[in-house]
Scaffold this motif. Structure first.
Motif, PDB file in Angstrom:
ATOM      1  N   GLN A  51      15.603  32.990   2.879  1.00 40.46           N
ATOM      2  CA  GLN A  51      14.804  32.507   4.006  1.00 40.46           C
ATOM      3  C   GLN A  51      14.733  33.576   5.093  1.00 40.46           C
ATOM      4  O   GLN A  51      13.691  33.771   5.719  1.00 40.46           O
ATOM      5  CB  GLN A  51      15.416  31.215   4.576  1.00 40.46           C
ATOM      6  CG  GLN A  51      14.606  30.593   5.716  1.00 40.46           C
ATOM      7  CD  GLN A  51      13.212  30.177   5.285  1.00 40.46           C
ATOM      8  OE1 GLN A  51      13.031  29.623   4.193  1.00 40.46           O
ATOM      9  NE2 GLN A  51      12.220  30.440   6.126  1.00 40.46           N
ATOM     10  N   SER A  54      12.265  36.023   3.916  1.00 40.34           N
ATOM     11  CA  SER A  54      10.933  35.448   4.060  1.00 40.34           C
ATOM     12  C   SER A  54      10.411  35.597   5.480  1.00 40.34           C
ATOM     13  O   SER A  54       9.272  36.029   5.701  1.00 40.34           O
ATOM     14  CB  SER A  54      10.972  33.963   3.664  1.00 40.34           C
ATOM     15  OG  SER A  54       9.751  33.325   3.966  1.00 40.34           O
ATOM     16  N   GLU A  55      11.265  35.269   6.433  1.00 46.45           N
ATOM     17  CA  GLU A  55      10.855  35.349   7.839  1.00 46.45           C
ATOM     18  C   GLU A  55      10.695  36.784   8.298  1.00 46.45           C
ATOM     19  O   GLU A  55       9.736  37.116   9.001  1.00 46.45           O
ATOM     20  CB  GLU A  55      11.882  34.611   8.703  1.00 46.45           C
ATOM     21  CG  GLU A  55      11.922  33.112   8.441  1.00 46.45           C
ATOM     22  CD  GLU A  55      13.049  32.417   9.181  1.00 46.45           C
ATOM     23  OE1 GLU A  55      13.812  33.116   9.903  1.00 46.45           O
ATOM     24  OE2 GLU A  55      13.192  31.187   9.025  1.00 46.45           O
ATOM     25  N   ILE A  61       8.702  31.982   0.487  1.00 47.10           N
ATOM     26  CA  ILE A  61       9.801  31.871  -0.471  1.00 47.10           C
ATOM     27  C   ILE A  61       9.253  31.857  -1.892  1.00 47.10           C
ATOM     28  O   ILE A  61       9.814  32.478  -2.811  1.00 47.10           O
ATOM     29  CB  ILE A  61      10.624  30.592  -0.218  1.00 47.10           C
ATOM     30  CG1 ILE A  61      11.437  30.714   1.079  1.00 47.10           C
ATOM     31  CG2 ILE A  61      11.560  30.306  -1.390  1.00 47.10           C
ATOM     32  CD1 ILE A  61      12.598  31.678   0.981  1.00 47.10           C
TER      33      ILE A  61
END
Length: 231
Positions: A51, A54-55, A61
């Protein structure tokens, strides 16, 4: 021409589930790798989640799992890429130093300075890779392979000046000098703190030479310039 070693190439190939083919997917793939590397440097470890990747990379994801089965595979891809870049960067550094050196006396101080800078610039990520190698056989092989290839480049560079090196076996002397240089720089920047950094074969070879160097240094009379062989 790729600088991948055999084991490093195998690590890179096995890490990716599906290779990107189009511009947009390739850009997303590169952001995954860049975000993972940035987090490894920022945290000094693998203490982050997909995560977080991803950010940081502005990728979903789902996109990550499309390319990599797991976080481990993503880390393998980043590590393989970085090992390749380390070898390429070191090759360029050594070639530049050799181009500026007409003798061993010119080469050694310039090489030590540039090699020190190079390891300092890469120390943070190399430490993280070493930590992973200590617990992950998939990484330990490529890591060892990269270390051996790196050492070979330096040994060959110093041996360029073999005609200036005294003694019956210049290669042994060059290996001893390189090991001392590397160990000193590595200690300075916190590298080689794990069992992965040790190489019993090299140490067995170097111990007698290290002893001889220490003895020669201690017996040398600087004021009278009398060497042990002259006594």
């Amino acid at each position: 021409m790729s600088t991948f070693g055999t084991q490093t190439r195998a690590l890179a190939t096995s890490a990716i589930s599906r290779k990107p083919r189009q511009g947009r997917s390739l850009a997303s793939f590169e952001r995954m790798l860049e975000a993972t590397k940035a987090l490894m440097l920022e945290r000094g470890s693998e203490d982050f989640t997909l995560q977080d990747v991803s950010e940081r990379g502005n990728v979903s994801i789902g996109s990550i799992y499309l390319r990599f089965e797991s976080k481990d595979r993503l880390l393998h891809a980043v590590i393989a890429q970085e090992l390749e870049q380390v070898i390429a960067g070191e090759r360029a550094m050594i070639d530049e130093v050799l181009a500026q050196s007409g003798s061993l006396a010119e080469f050694l101080p310039l090489y030590i300075d540039r090699y020190s800078r190079f390891l300092a610039e890469n120390a943070a990520l190399l430490r993280t890779i070493m930590q992973r190698a200590a617990i992950d056989p998939a990484v330990s092989g490529p890591g060892r392979e990269t270390a051996q290839r790196s050492a070979r480049m330096s040994l060959d560079a110093i041996m360029t000046f073999r005609d200036e090196i005294g003694g019956a076996d210049p290669e042994i002397k060059v290996q001893a000098v390189f090991q001392i240089i590397f160990a000193t720089i590595a200690r300075q920047y916190g590298l080689g703190a794990t069992a992965e950094s040790g190489d019993e074969k090299v140490w067995t070879l170097m111990k007698p030479e290290l002893s001889r160097m220490a003895l020669a240094y201690l017996l040398f009379d600087e004021q009278s310039s009398i060497r042990p062989a002259d006594r």
